[in-house]
Design a protein around this motif. Structure first.
Motif, PDB file in Angstrom:
ATOM      1  N   LEU A 133       0.613  -1.429  -0.122  1.00 10.15           N
ATOM      2  CA  LEU A 133       0.231  -0.223  -0.340  1.00 10.15           C
ATOM      3  C   LEU A 133       0.727   1.584   0.075  1.00 10.15           C
ATOM      4  O   LEU A 133       0.508   2.447  -0.660  1.00 10.15           O
ATOM      5  N   ILE A 134       1.729   1.678   0.332  1.00  6.10           N
ATOM      6  CA  ILE A 134       2.757   2.736   0.456  1.00  6.10           C
ATOM      7  C   ILE A 134       3.590   3.231  -0.358  1.00  6.10           C
ATOM      8  O   ILE A 134       4.003   3.430  -0.592  1.00  6.10           O
ATOM      9  N   ASP A 135       3.512   1.788  -1.685  1.00 10.63           N
ATOM     10  CA  ASP A 135       4.780   1.504  -2.288  1.00 10.63           C
ATOM     11  C   ASP A 135       3.617   2.731  -3.727  1.00 10.63           C
ATOM     12  O   ASP A 135       3.278   2.077  -4.153  1.00 10.63           O
ATOM     13  N   THR A 136       4.146   3.730  -3.390  1.00 10.39           N
ATOM     14  CA  THR A 136       3.886   4.408  -5.223  1.00 10.39           C
ATOM     15  C   THR A 136       3.941   3.768  -6.303  1.00 10.39           C
ATOM     16  O   THR A 136       2.953   4.411  -7.155  1.00 10.39           O
ATOM     17  N   ALA A 137       4.686   2.904  -6.593  1.00  8.76           N
ATOM     18  CA  ALA A 137       5.311   2.527  -7.033  1.00  8.76           C
ATOM     19  C   ALA A 137       4.643   0.947  -7.737  1.00  8.76           C
ATOM     20  O   ALA A 137       4.600   0.263  -8.443  1.00  8.76           O
ATOM     21  N   GLN A 138       3.780  -0.150  -6.911  1.00  6.93           N
ATOM     22  CA  GLN A 138       3.178  -0.805  -6.722  1.00  6.93           C
ATOM     23  C   GLN A 138       2.477  -1.012  -7.836  1.00  6.93           C
ATOM     24  O   GLN A 138       2.137  -0.530  -8.894  1.00  6.93           O
ATOM     25  N   THR A 139       2.611  -2.392  -8.628  1.00  6.46           N
ATOM     26  CA  THR A 139       1.948  -3.153  -9.660  1.00  6.46           C
ATOM     27  C   THR A 139       0.970  -3.961  -9.493  1.00  6.46           C
ATOM     28  O   THR A 139       0.408  -4.635 -10.348  1.00  6.46           O
ATOM     29  N   VAL A 140       1.145  -4.672  -8.892  1.00  8.23           N
ATOM     30  CA  VAL A 140       0.584  -5.531  -7.094  1.00  8.23           C
ATOM     31  C   VAL A 140      -1.445  -5.710  -8.322  1.00  8.23           C
ATOM     32  O   VAL A 140      -1.873  -6.526  -8.183  1.00  8.23           O
ATOM     33  N   PHE A 141      -1.349  -4.148  -7.335  1.00 13.52           N
ATOM     34  CA  PHE A 141      -3.542  -3.712  -7.222  1.00 13.52           C
ATOM     35  C   PHE A 141      -3.055  -3.025  -8.200  1.00 13.52           C
ATOM     36  O   PHE A 141      -2.625  -1.524  -8.718  1.00 13.52           O
ATOM     37  N   GLU A 142      -4.584  -3.160  -9.012  1.00 12.65           N
ATOM     38  CA  GLU A 142      -5.261  -1.618  -9.762  1.00 12.65           C
ATOM     39  C   GLU A 142      -5.399  -0.728  -9.268  1.00 12.65           C
ATOM     40  O   GLU A 142      -5.914  -0.668  -7.750  1.00 12.65           O
ATOM     41  N   PRO A 143      -6.524   0.292  -9.517  1.00 12.22           N
ATOM     42  CA  PRO A 143      -6.345   1.394  -8.816  1.00 12.22           C
ATOM     43  C   PRO A 143      -7.800   1.370  -7.890  1.00 12.22           C
ATOM     44  O   PRO A 143      -8.581   1.140  -6.850  1.00 12.22           O
ATOM     45  N   LYS A 144      -8.697   0.901  -8.958  1.00 15.62           N
ATOM     46  CA  LYS A 144     -10.215   0.191  -8.424  1.00 15.62           C
ATOM     47  C   LYS A 144     -10.193  -0.809  -7.124  1.00 15.62           C
ATOM     48  O   LYS A 144     -11.265  -0.943  -6.783  1.00 15.62           O
ATOM     49  N   GLU A 145      -9.199  -1.644  -6.709  1.00 13.70           N
ATOM     50  CA  GLU A 145      -8.959  -2.994  -6.021  1.00 13.70           C
ATOM     51  C   GLU A 145      -8.412  -2.163  -4.365  1.00 13.70           C
ATOM     52  O   GLU A 145      -8.844  -1.988  -4.067  1.00 13.70           O
ATOM     53  N   MET A 146      -7.877  -0.970  -4.930  1.00 13.89           N
ATOM     54  CA  MET A 146      -6.971  -0.027  -3.028  1.00 13.89           C
ATOM     55  C   MET A 146      -8.448  -0.022  -2.287  1.00 13.89           C
ATOM     56  O   MET A 146      -8.244  -0.113  -1.297  1.00 13.89           O
ATOM     57  N   LYS A 147      -9.538   0.694  -3.408  1.00 16.09           N
ATOM     58  CA  LYS A 147     -10.399   0.497  -1.869  1.00 16.09           C
ATOM     59  C   LYS A 147     -10.447  -0.500  -0.726  1.00 16.09           C
ATOM     60  O   LYS A 147     -10.861  -0.430   0.666  1.00 16.09           O
ATOM     61  N   SER A 148     -11.179  -2.027  -1.307  1.00 15.70           N
ATOM     62  CA  SER A 148     -11.105  -2.865  -0.982  1.00 15.70           C
ATOM     63  C   SER A 148      -9.710  -3.440  -0.024  1.00 15.70           C
ATOM     64  O   SER A 148     -10.301  -3.467   1.016  1.00 15.70           O
ATOM     65  N   LEU A 149      -9.174  -3.303  -0.481  1.00 21.00           N
ATOM     66  CA  LEU A 149      -7.366  -3.283   0.413  1.00 21.00           C
ATOM     67  C   LEU A 149      -7.757  -2.331   1.173  1.00 21.00           C
ATOM     68  O   LEU A 149      -7.409  -2.821   2.366  1.00 21.00           O
ATOM     69  N   ASN A 150      -8.037  -1.244   1.202  1.00 18.77           N
ATOM     70  CA  ASN A 150      -7.835  -0.332   2.348  1.00 18.77           C
ATOM     71  C   ASN A 150      -9.075  -0.654   3.593  1.00 18.77           C
ATOM     72  O   ASN A 150      -8.970  -1.197   4.507  1.00 18.77           O
ATOM     73  N   LEU A 151      -9.688  -1.181   2.885  1.00 17.95           N
ATOM     74  CA  LEU A 151     -11.040  -1.573   3.427  1.00 17.95           C
ATOM     75  C   LEU A 151     -10.599  -3.186   4.417  1.00 17.95           C
ATOM     76  O   LEU A 151     -10.289  -3.191   6.071  1.00 17.95           O
ATOM     77  N   MET A 152     -10.082  -3.505   3.792  1.00 21.02           N
ATOM     78  CA  MET A 152      -9.300  -5.071   4.794  1.00 21.02           C
ATOM     79  C   MET A 152      -8.906  -4.659   5.554  1.00 21.02           C
ATOM     80  O   MET A 152      -8.257  -5.142   6.778  1.00 21.02           O
ATOM     81  N   MET A 153      -7.302  -3.441   5.543  1.00 15.44           N
ATOM     82  CA  MET A 153      -6.420  -3.011   6.011  1.00 15.44           C
ATOM     83  C   MET A 153      -7.178  -2.476   7.724  1.00 15.44           C
ATOM     84  O   MET A 153      -7.043  -3.035   8.434  1.00 15.44           O
ATOM     85  N   ALA A 154      -8.311  -2.098   7.660  1.00 14.48           N
ATOM     86  CA  ALA A 154      -9.208  -1.080   8.202  1.00 14.48           C
ATOM     87  C   ALA A 154      -9.526  -2.543   9.343  1.00 14.48           C
ATOM     88  O   ALA A 154      -9.724  -2.031  10.887  1.00 14.48           O
ATOM     89  N   ASN A 155     -10.275  -3.187   8.515  1.00 18.75           N
ATOM     90  CA  ASN A 155     -10.823  -4.376   9.621  1.00 18.75           C
ATOM     91  C   ASN A 155      -9.932  -4.935  10.321  1.00 18.75           C
ATOM     92  O   ASN A 155     -10.362  -5.786  11.766  1.00 18.75           O
ATOM     93  N   TYR A 156      -9.198  -5.103   9.110  1.00 16.77           N
ATOM     94  CA  TYR A 156      -7.572  -5.738  10.499  1.00 16.77           C
ATOM     95  C   TYR A 156      -7.314  -5.393  11.413  1.00 16.77           C
ATOM     96  O   TYR A 156      -7.585  -5.626  12.895  1.00 16.77           O
ATOM     97  N   GLU A 157      -6.667  -4.033  11.181  1.00 15.35           N
ATOM     98  CA  GLU A 157      -6.790  -2.948  12.644  1.00 15.35           C
ATOM     99  C   GLU A 157      -7.455  -3.017  13.151  1.00 15.35           C
ATOM    100  O   GLU A 157      -7.420  -2.720  14.760  1.00 15.35           O
ATOM    101  N   ASP A 158      -8.621  -2.554  12.830  1.00 13.25           N
ATOM    102  CA  ASP A 158     -10.204  -3.109  14.564  1.00 13.25           C
ATOM    103  C   ASP A 158     -10.187  -4.190  15.639  1.00 13.25           C
ATOM    104  O   ASP A 158     -10.851  -4.254  16.108  1.00 13.25           O
ATOM    105  N   THR A 159      -9.688  -5.548  14.322  1.00 13.96           N
ATOM    106  CA  THR A 159      -9.891  -6.717  14.915  1.00 13.96           C
ATOM    107  C   THR A 159      -8.478  -6.653  15.970  1.00 13.96           C
ATOM    108  O   THR A 159      -9.301  -7.296  17.339  1.00 13.96           O
ATOM    109  N   VAL A 160      -7.796  -6.845  15.792  1.00 10.71           N
ATOM    110  CA  VAL A 160      -6.767  -5.990  16.434  1.00 10.71           C
ATOM    111  C   VAL A 160      -6.742  -5.129  17.568  1.00 10.71           C
ATOM    112  O   VAL A 160      -6.119  -5.565  18.926  1.00 10.71           O
TER     113      VAL A 160
END
Length: 166
Positions: free
Chosen positions: A136-163
């Motif tokens: 996520l912090i790598d601005t040059a990343q090529t793993v995820f499409e821009p449209k997938e970033m919202k879902s990825l951010n949500l996954m990150m937030a859900n994990y942070e909430d669980t922890v």
């Protein structure tokens, strides 16, 4: 499927072999300052085994910690390509010569691991969390499409909430 203690210990040693091969590459092929820093920052296999014997660390924590170190190494190697300091191909050749296997067969490909986590839709543990965070912090990343970033951010937030909830 839960792994037995023997399987977990075998996985720990398999993964630590990867760490030691990377360390050997740094010490024998790279800048001595970078190698010394890596060696100083890395907990040795024996130190981890001692911590396990003293019940200061669980086997699951040890495997997770070594996996995280490998993920960090993967990102460092990828960064070397971006910085015109291409240690990646040198290391991949070194690893193949030393082990007879390919590095990514042993260590796993970061992109494939990240895609699998994303496909599952849930981050399972700290190792997966930090892997995804690095991407996520790598601005040059090529793993995820821009449209997938919202879902990825949500996954990150859900994990942070669980922890946070413990």
């Amino acid at each position: 499927m839960r792994r037995t203690k023997e399987e977990m210990l075998q996985e720990f040693h398999r993964l630590y072999d990867i760490i030691e091969t990377y360390e050997e590459f740094l010490v024998t092929q790279m800048d001595t300052e970078e190698a010394a820093e890596y060696v100083d920052d890395t907990i040795s296999r024996q130190q981890m085994l001692t911590a396990l014997e003293r019940n200061e660390l669980t086997l699951s924590e040890a495997v997770s910690g070594v996996r995280q170190a490998i993920n960090d190494n993967n990102f460092d190697l990828a960064d070397s390509v971006n910085c015109d300091d291409d240690h990646l191909s040198d290391f991949l050749n070194f690893y193949k010569t030393r082990t007879g296997r390919t590095y990514y067969d042993d260590a796993g490909c970061v992109k494939n691991m990240a895609r699998a986590i994303f496909g599952r839709g849930k981050i399972a543990d700290d190792t997966e969390y930090y892997l995804m965070k690095e991407i996520l912090i790598d601005t040059a990343q090529t793993v995820f499409e821009p449209k997938e970033m919202k879902s990825l951010n949500l996954m990150m937030a859900n994990y942070e909430d669980t922890v946070a909830k413990g």
